[in-house]
Design a protein around this motif. Structure first.
Motif, PDB file in Angstrom:
ATOM      1  N   ILE A   1       0.842  -1.198   0.000  1.00  0.00           N
ATOM      2  CA  ILE A   1       0.000   0.000   0.000  1.00  0.00           C
ATOM      3  C   ILE A   1       0.880   1.252   0.000  1.00  0.00           C
ATOM      4  O   ILE A   1       0.644   2.192  -0.754  1.00  0.00           O
ATOM      5  N   THR A   2       1.882   1.241   0.864  1.00  0.00           N
ATOM      6  CA  THR A   2       2.767   2.389   0.998  1.00  0.00           C
ATOM      7  C   THR A   2       3.511   2.664  -0.305  1.00  0.00           C
ATOM      8  O   THR A   2       3.582   3.813  -0.754  1.00  0.00           O
ATOM      9  N   LYS A   3       4.048   1.618  -0.902  1.00  0.00           N
ATOM     10  CA  LYS A   3       4.862   1.769  -2.114  1.00  0.00           C
ATOM     11  C   LYS A   3       4.101   2.471  -3.224  1.00  0.00           C
ATOM     12  O   LYS A   3       4.666   3.292  -3.947  1.00  0.00           O
ATOM     13  N   LYS A   4       2.811   2.168  -3.346  1.00  0.00           N
ATOM     14  CA  LYS A   4       2.011   2.792  -4.401  1.00  0.00           C
ATOM     15  C   LYS A   4       1.736   4.265  -4.125  1.00  0.00           C
ATOM     16  O   LYS A   4       1.587   5.048  -5.052  1.00  0.00           O
ATOM     17  N   SER A   5       1.665   4.665  -2.849  1.00  0.00           N
ATOM     18  CA  SER A   5       1.304   6.036  -2.502  1.00  0.00           C
ATOM     19  C   SER A   5       2.484   6.992  -2.379  1.00  0.00           C
ATOM     20  O   SER A   5       2.291   8.204  -2.397  1.00  0.00           O
ATOM     21  N   ILE A   6       3.673   6.466  -2.236  1.00  0.00           N
ATOM     22  CA  ILE A   6       4.820   7.354  -2.005  1.00  0.00           C
ATOM     23  C   ILE A   6       5.067   8.302  -3.175  1.00  0.00           C
ATOM     24  O   ILE A   6       5.085   9.513  -2.982  1.00  0.00           O
ATOM     25  N   PRO A   7       5.237   7.807  -4.409  1.00  0.00           N
ATOM     26  CA  PRO A   7       5.606   8.749  -5.468  1.00  0.00           C
ATOM     27  C   PRO A   7       4.495   9.729  -5.870  1.00  0.00           C
ATOM     28  O   PRO A   7       4.781  10.882  -6.165  1.00  0.00           O
ATOM     29  N   ASP A   8       3.257   9.282  -5.864  1.00  0.00           N
ATOM     30  CA  ASP A   8       2.195  10.161  -6.377  1.00  0.00           C
ATOM     31  C   ASP A   8       1.463  10.956  -5.300  1.00  0.00           C
ATOM     32  O   ASP A   8       0.689  11.850  -5.607  1.00  0.00           O
ATOM     33  N   TRP A   9       1.710  10.665  -4.030  1.00  0.00           N
ATOM     34  CA  TRP A   9       0.993  11.394  -2.983  1.00  0.00           C
ATOM     35  C   TRP A   9       1.945  11.845  -1.870  1.00  0.00           C
ATOM     36  O   TRP A   9       2.098  13.044  -1.645  1.00  0.00           O
ATOM     37  N   TYR A  10       2.568  10.910  -1.189  1.00  0.00           N
ATOM     38  CA  TYR A  10       3.378  11.226  -0.012  1.00  0.00           C
ATOM     39  C   TYR A  10       4.511  12.198  -0.339  1.00  0.00           C
ATOM     40  O   TYR A  10       4.767  13.135   0.412  1.00  0.00           O
ATOM     41  N   GLU A  11       5.194  12.002  -1.442  1.00  0.00           N
ATOM     42  CA  GLU A  11       6.317  12.872  -1.808  1.00  0.00           C
ATOM     43  C   GLU A  11       5.864  14.298  -2.108  1.00  0.00           C
ATOM     44  O   GLU A  11       6.675  15.217  -2.112  1.00  0.00           O
ATOM     45  N   ASN A  12       4.581  14.488  -2.346  1.00  0.00           N
ATOM     46  CA  ASN A  12       4.053  15.816  -2.652  1.00  0.00           C
ATOM     47  C   ASN A  12       3.458  16.521  -1.427  1.00  0.00           C
ATOM     48  O   ASN A  12       2.957  17.635  -1.552  1.00  0.00           O
ATOM     49  N   LEU A  13       3.498  15.875  -0.280  1.00  0.00           N
ATOM     50  CA  LEU A  13       3.003  16.488   0.945  1.00  0.00           C
ATOM     51  C   LEU A  13       4.058  17.401   1.554  1.00  0.00           C
ATOM     52  O   LEU A  13       5.256  17.235   1.324  1.00  0.00           O
ATOM     53  N   HIS A  14       3.592  18.345   2.364  1.00  0.00           N
ATOM     54  CA  HIS A  14       4.519  19.164   3.154  1.00  0.00           C
ATOM     55  C   HIS A  14       4.937  18.315   4.357  1.00  0.00           C
ATOM     56  O   HIS A  14       4.119  17.964   5.192  1.00  0.00           O
ATOM     57  N   ARG A  15       6.225  17.955   4.404  1.00  0.00           N
ATOM     58  CA  ARG A  15       6.753  17.098   5.460  1.00  0.00           C
ATOM     59  C   ARG A  15       7.846  17.832   6.209  1.00  0.00           C
ATOM     60  O   ARG A  15       8.558  18.637   5.632  1.00  0.00           O
ATOM     61  N   PRO A  16       8.013  17.544   7.502  1.00  0.00           N
ATOM     62  CA  PRO A  16       9.028  18.255   8.276  1.00  0.00           C
ATOM     63  C   PRO A  16      10.449  17.838   7.883  1.00  0.00           C
ATOM     64  O   PRO A  16      10.682  16.716   7.423  1.00  0.00           O
ATOM     65  N   SER A  17      11.375  18.737   8.109  1.00  0.00           N
ATOM     66  CA  SER A  17      12.774  18.472   7.765  1.00  0.00           C
ATOM     67  C   SER A  17      13.377  17.364   8.631  1.00  0.00           C
ATOM     68  O   SER A  17      14.348  16.724   8.228  1.00  0.00           O
ATOM     69  N   TRP A  18      12.812  17.128   9.801  1.00  0.00           N
ATOM     70  CA  TRP A  18      13.367  16.153  10.742  1.00  0.00           C
ATOM     71  C   TRP A  18      12.877  14.726  10.490  1.00  0.00           C
ATOM     72  O   TRP A  18      13.228  13.818  11.222  1.00  0.00           O
ATOM     73  N   ARG A  19      12.085  14.505   9.466  1.00  0.00           N
ATOM     74  CA  ARG A  19      11.580  13.156   9.195  1.00  0.00           C
ATOM     75  C   ARG A  19      12.719  12.255   8.730  1.00  0.00           C
ATOM     76  O   ARG A  19      13.634  12.696   8.049  1.00  0.00           O
ATOM     77  N   PRO A  20      12.666  10.987   9.130  1.00  0.00           N
ATOM     78  CA  PRO A  20      13.690  10.045   8.654  1.00  0.00           C
ATOM     79  C   PRO A  20      13.553   9.837   7.145  1.00  0.00           C
ATOM     80  O   PRO A  20      12.458   9.974   6.589  1.00  0.00           O
ATOM     81  N   PRO A  21      14.643   9.483   6.479  1.00  0.00           N
ATOM     82  CA  PRO A  21      14.547   9.206   5.045  1.00  0.00           C
ATOM     83  C   PRO A  21      13.694   7.960   4.792  1.00  0.00           C
ATOM     84  O   PRO A  21      13.640   7.040   5.618  1.00  0.00           O
ATOM     85  N   ASN A  22      13.023   7.937   3.659  1.00  0.00           N
ATOM     86  CA  ASN A  22      12.108   6.837   3.328  1.00  0.00           C
ATOM     87  C   ASN A  22      12.774   5.462   3.413  1.00  0.00           C
ATOM     88  O   ASN A  22      12.143   4.498   3.840  1.00  0.00           O
ATOM     89  N   TYR A  23      14.039   5.364   3.019  1.00  0.00           N
ATOM     90  CA  TYR A  23      14.701   4.061   2.984  1.00  0.00           C
ATOM     91  C   TYR A  23      14.900   3.443   4.375  1.00  0.00           C
ATOM     92  O   TYR A  23      15.149   2.247   4.490  1.00  0.00           O
ATOM     93  N   LEU A  24      14.764   4.229   5.433  1.00  0.00           N
ATOM     94  CA  LEU A  24      14.931   3.688   6.794  1.00  0.00           C
ATOM     95  C   LEU A  24      13.693   2.948   7.306  1.00  0.00           C
ATOM     96  O   LEU A  24      13.816   2.080   8.168  1.00  0.00           O
TER      97      LEU A  24
END
Length: 162
Positions: A24-47
């Motif tokens: 579920i996550t993999k499908k939403s990351i490029p078209d939705w999650y990456e376009n959200l306003h996210r804080p600078s302190w968030r861990p990188p996706n690969y973690l």
């Protein structure tokens, strides 16, 4: 042989929900999650995948220790294992709510309930098996970060579908 099968099953079980959530996550990351306003302190996706794999494995082994030392579902482990199952179901539900339905507000509420259930699980594990309760502390720590991240994303993206 069952001395290895039971803990292996307990370790694998939580990871199954994590794997399902990964699709579920993999499908939403490029078209939705990456376009959200996210804080600078968030861990990188690969973690996220390796951290969750470690945490699911730790919590699974912890549940095995409580099951083993607490007399299974008919002994002192009954309530701790019920809490464990509840938190696991809540854990698995967060991903479809946040990434699948894209309901950031509901996901914020849900993760708060999850946090409380994990804390209660740690407390209930402690009298049955102290090591098991300690194994869940990194999970609660990561969940605290995930809760703050979920809240921050919801707060900063209220204009988006929610």
């Amino acid at each position: 042989m069952s001395e290895y099968i039971r803990p292996a099953f307990a370790i694998i079980l939580p990871n199954l929900g994590g794997i399902a959530g990964g699709f579920i996550t993999k499908k939403s990351i490029p078209d939705w999650y990456e376009n959200l306003h996210r804080p600078s302190w968030r861990p990188p996706n690969y973690l996220f995948a390796p951290v969750w794999t470690f945490l699911y494995s730790s919590m699974g082994y912890a549940s095995y220790l409580v099951w083993r030392d607490g007399g299974g579902f008919d002994g002192d482990a009954k309530l701790p294992l019920a809490l464990f199952g509840t938190q696991l179901a809540l854990n698995w539900a967060w991903t479809p709510i946040f990434f699948g339905l894209r309901k950031m507000g509901l996901a914020t509420i849900e993760i708060g309930v999850l946090w409380g259930t994990v804390a209660a699980t740690i407390v209930s594990f402690h009298p049955v098996n102290t090591t098991a309760s300690y194994l869940l502390i990194p999970y609660l720590g990561w969940l605290t970060l995930a809760s703050a991240l979920t809240f921050n994303i919801w707060k900063n993206n209220k204009d988006r579908r929610d």
